[in-house]
Enzyme design. Structure first.
Site, short mmCIF file in Angstrom:
data_model
loop_
_atom_site.label_atom_id
_atom_site.label_comp_id
_atom_site.label_asym_id
_atom_site.label_seq_id
_atom_site.Cartn_x
_atom_site.Cartn_y
_atom_site.Cartn_z
N HIS A 199 4.53 4.39 21.85
CA HIS A 199 3.24 3.82 22.26
C HIS A 199 3.08 3.50 23.74
O HIS A 199 1.99 3.14 24.18
CB HIS A 199 2.88 2.58 21.43
CG HIS A 199 2.94 2.78 19.95
ND1 HIS A 199 2.65 3.99 19.34
CD2 HIS A 199 3.29 1.94 18.94
CE1 HIS A 199 2.80 3.86 18.03
NE2 HIS A 199 3.19 2.65 17.77
N CYS A 251 3.13 8.15 1.80
CA CYS A 251 3.47 7.15 2.81
C CYS A 251 3.80 5.85 2.07
O CYS A 251 2.98 5.30 1.35
CB CYS A 251 2.26 6.98 3.73
SG CYS A 251 2.52 5.76 5.00
N CYS A 273 -3.49 1.10 7.78
CA CYS A 273 -2.47 0.71 6.80
C CYS A 273 -2.22 -0.78 6.93
O CYS A 273 -2.07 -1.31 8.02
CB CYS A 273 -1.20 1.50 7.05
SG CYS A 273 -0.10 1.33 5.67
N CYS A 299 -1.44 -3.92 15.06
CA CYS A 299 -1.19 -3.55 13.66
C CYS A 299 -1.63 -4.64 12.69
O CYS A 299 -1.46 -5.83 12.96
CB CYS A 299 0.30 -3.28 13.50
SG CYS A 299 0.79 -2.93 11.81
N CYS A 334 3.61 -6.37 16.15
CA CYS A 334 2.97 -5.45 17.11
C CYS A 334 1.49 -5.86 17.24
O CYS A 334 0.84 -6.15 16.23
CB CYS A 334 3.08 -4.01 16.65
SG CYS A 334 4.79 -3.52 16.46
N GLU A 345 0.83 -1.21 0.00
CA GLU A 345 0.00 0.00 0.00
C GLU A 345 0.86 1.25 0.00
O GLU A 345 1.90 1.31 0.65
CB GLU A 345 -0.87 0.03 1.26
CG GLU A 345 -1.95 -1.02 1.23
CD GLU A 345 -2.72 -1.08 2.54
OE1 GLU A 345 -3.20 -2.17 2.87
OE2 GLU A 345 -2.83 -0.05 3.23
N SER A 382 10.12 5.81 9.91
CA SER A 382 9.43 5.43 11.15
C SER A 382 9.86 4.02 11.54
O SER A 382 9.85 3.10 10.71
CB SER A 382 7.92 5.47 10.90
OG SER A 382 7.22 4.98 12.03
N CYS A 401 5.26 -7.75 7.68
CA CYS A 401 6.21 -7.29 8.69
C CYS A 401 6.39 -8.37 9.74
O CYS A 401 5.44 -9.08 10.08
CB CYS A 401 5.67 -6.01 9.35
SG CYS A 401 6.79 -5.33 10.59
N1 SAH Z 1 7.18 -0.37 11.18
C1 SAH Z 1 7.34 1.01 11.37
C2 SAH Z 1 6.70 1.85 10.27
C3 SAH Z 1 5.38 1.37 9.76
S1 SAH Z 1 4.04 1.46 10.92
C4 SAH Z 1 6.82 1.44 12.74
O1 SAH Z 1 6.23 0.62 13.41
O2 SAH Z 1 7.08 2.58 13.13
C5 SAH Z 1 3.77 3.23 10.94
C6 SAH Z 1 3.00 3.71 12.15
O3 SAH Z 1 1.64 3.24 12.11
C7 SAH Z 1 3.57 3.22 13.47
O4 SAH Z 1 3.69 4.26 14.40
C8 SAH Z 1 2.55 2.21 13.91
O5 SAH Z 1 2.56 2.01 15.29
C9 SAH Z 1 1.26 2.82 13.40
N2 SAH Z 1 0.14 1.89 13.34
C10 SAH Z 1 0.15 0.55 13.23
N3 SAH Z 1 -1.11 0.06 13.25
C11 SAH Z 1 -1.94 1.13 13.35
C12 SAH Z 1 -3.36 1.27 13.42
N4 SAH Z 1 -4.16 0.24 13.38
N5 SAH Z 1 -3.86 2.53 13.53
C13 SAH Z 1 -3.05 3.61 13.55
N6 SAH Z 1 -1.70 3.53 13.49
C14 SAH Z 1 -1.15 2.31 13.40
FE1 SF4 Z 2 5.51 -3.81 11.74
FE2 SF4 Z 2 5.30 -1.19 12.29
FE3 SF4 Z 2 3.10 -2.78 12.13
FE4 SF4 Z 2 4.79 -3.03 14.18
S1 SF4 Z 2 3.55 -1.23 13.67
S2 SF4 Z 2 3.89 -4.74 12.97
S3 SF4 Z 2 6.74 -2.65 13.21
S4 SF4 Z 2 4.50 -2.26 10.47
#
Ligand code: SAH
Ligand code: SF4
Length: 350
Positions: A221, A107, A338, A121, A118, A94, A196, A114
Site C-alpha cells: 500500500h 475468500c 470485506c 479497513c 489499518c 464473511e 495475504s 482484526c
Molecule cells: N489482514 C490481511 C488479509 C485480510 S485483508 C491483509 O491485510 O493482507 C485483505 C486485503 O484487503 C488487504 O490487502 C487489505 O489491505 C485489503 N483491504 C482492506 N480494506 C479494504 C477496502 N476497504 N477496500 C479494498 N481492499 C481493502
Molecule cells: Fe486487519 Fe488486513 Fe484489515 Fe489491516 S487490512 S485491519 S491487517 S484485515
C-alpha cells in the site's frame, strides 16, 4: 474433571484415526469420517449411512460437531456470492465466492475482527474478538463447496483475504492449509492457495520454512515508511527494511513469486512520483503488483482513486518491467468492503 470437547472439524485423518482407536472403534472409521465431512459435506453423524446406527449415536453423544450456518447470502449478477456465516458461539465472519475464467476462488476469514488497525479497513474497527479454529477456517471452504456443488462446480482456489490477519492466527492457519491439501478431503494444491498479510515479518520467515509453498500476498500500500506508517500501524514494528528481506526470503525458499497488494487511495498513495518510488523499492524483485480499487468504508476518510490515476500508476510500474495488474471488481452491486457486512449486522444487533 470434565473432558475438553473434541474439535472434530479441526482434526486430520490421522488424528481422527487415533481418536477412534481411543474410543475402541476401528481406526478406519477416522478416515471415513474425514471423507464424509470434507468430501460429501456431511452435516451430522446421522448422514454417515455407511455406519451402524449405534456408532452414529455414540459419536453424536461423545463428539458432536456443528458446521457454520449462513445468516445472509447475497448473490450478484456475475454470480459473486457473499456469505455472512454464523460460528458455533454466535460470532460472525464473511466468506466470498468469486467467479474467474479458471473457476471459483473462495475468500476466507481468519479471525473475528482484526487487531492490526489499518486506517482504511472495516475489519479492524472493533479489534479482534477471537481467532478462528482450523475447523472454522476449513468449514468456510466446505460451505462454499456445498454451494458450488449445487451449481455443478467446485472450489478452485482459496485466498486467506477475508476478515483478520492470518499470520496473527498462525497455528490454526497452517493446520487449515494442510487440511485443505489433504487428498481425502478437498485436496487443493498449495499453489492454489494464497495467504495475504499486512506484513508480520517473523511469521513470514516461519511460513517460508513450513514446506507448504502457498502464494504469499503482502499488503504493501505504500513504498516509503512514512506513508506506510500513516496507513498501517504494523509498519512501526516491521518497517520496509525488515519486510522486504522477509519477502525475498519467502520467494527464494519457496520458489514462489510474491504478490504485493496496493490499495489505490485518491491523493494519498497514487501519484506518479509514488509510482516511481514503488518501482525503486521493487526493482529486481521477482514479484507481481496488484492494484486494488478501494471500497469506501464510512468510518474512514479516504476516496478511491479515479480510474485515470490508477491507469497512469499501472503504466509507470509496467514500463519498468514489473508485472502489474488492476484487480477486477467483482460483484459490484454487493460491493461492500470485506468486513462491512459483519459490521452492519453487529450494528443492527447492538
Ligand atoms: N489482514 C490481511 C488479509 C485480510 S485483508 C491483509 O491485510 O493482507 C485483505 C486485503 O484487503 C488487504 O490487502 C487489505 O489491505 C485489503 N483491504 C482492506 N480494506 C479494504 C477496502 N476497504 N477496500 C479494498 N481492499 C481493502
Ligand atoms: Fe486487519 Fe488486513 Fe484489515 Fe489491516 S487490512 S485491519 S491487517 S484485515
Amino acid at each position: 474433571m470434565d473432558q475438553e470437547p473434541y474439535d472434530i472439524l479441526s482434526m486430520g485423518p490421522l488424528e481422527l484415526s487415533a481418536l477412534f482407536t481411543e474410543l475402541q472403534e476401528p481406526r478406519f472409521r477416522g478416515q471415513q469420517l474425514f471423507e464424509w465431512i470434507w468430501r460429501h459435506q456431511a452435516q451430522s453423524y446421522k448422514e454417515l449411512t455407511v455406519w451402524p446406527k449405534i456408532l452414529q449415536q455414540k459419536m453424536t453423544d461423545l463428539a458432536p460437531f456443528s458446521r457454520v450456518q449462513a445468516i445472509h447470502t447475497q448473490v450478484a449478477t456475475d454470480s459473486t456470492t457473499k456469505l455472512l456465516l454464523r460460528l458455533d458461539d454466535g460470532n460472525q465472519v464473511e466468506t466470498v465466492l468469486l467467479p474467474h475464467p479458471y473457476g471459483y476462488s473462495v475468500c476466507v476469514s481468519s479471525q473475528v475482527g482484526c487487531n492490526m488497525g489499518c486506517h482504511f479497513c472495516a475489519s479492524g474497527i472493533l479489534g479482534r474478538k477471537r481467532n478462528l479454529t482450523a475447523g472454522e477456517l476449513l468449514d468456510q471452504v466446505g460451505y462454499a463447496q456445498k454451494i458450488l456443488a449445487s451449481r455443478g462446480d467446485h472450489v478452485s482456489r482459496v485466498d486467506l483475504m477475508g476478515i483478520g490477519e492470518p499470520l496473527d492466527n498462525y497455528q490454526a492457519m497452517v493446520k487449515f492449509i494442510r487440511l485443505l491439501h489433504e487428498p481425502r478431503g478437498l485436496g487443493l494444491s498449495y499453489r492454489h492457495m494464497t495467504v495475504s498479510t499486512s506484513g508480520l515479518v517473523p511469521a513470514i520467515y516461519r511460513l517460508a520454512d513450513e514446506g507448504i509453498p502457498v502464494t504469499l500476498a503482502v499488503s504493501l500500500h505504500a513504498p516509503t515508511d512514512a506513508l506506510r506508517l500513516a496507513l498501517m500501524p504494523v509498519n512501526k514494528a516491521y518497517p520496509l527494511d525488515k519486510l522486504m528481506p522477509a519477502c525475498r526470503y519467502y520467494s527464494e525458499t519457496t520458489g514462489r513469486r510474491v504478490t504485493f497488494e496496493y490499495l489505490m487511495l485518491d491523493g494519498i498513495n497514487d501519484s506518479p512520483v509514488i509510482a516511481d518510488q514503488l518501482v525503486q523499492l521493487l526493482r529486481g524483485f521477482p514479484c507481481h503488483v496488484n492494484l486494488i480499487p478501494w471500497n469506501p468504508v464510512d468510518e474512514h476518510p479516504f476516496q478511491p482513486s479515479p480510474m485515470n490515476r490508477v491507469r497512469r500508476f499501472l503504466q509507470i510500474v509496467q514500463e519498468h518491467g514489473i508485472s502489474c495488474t488492476i484487480r477486477k471488481e467483482l460483484g459490484q452491486e454487493i460491493d461492500a468492503a470485506c468486513g462491512q457486512l459483519r459490521r452492519r449486522e453487529e450494528e443492527i444487533l447492538r
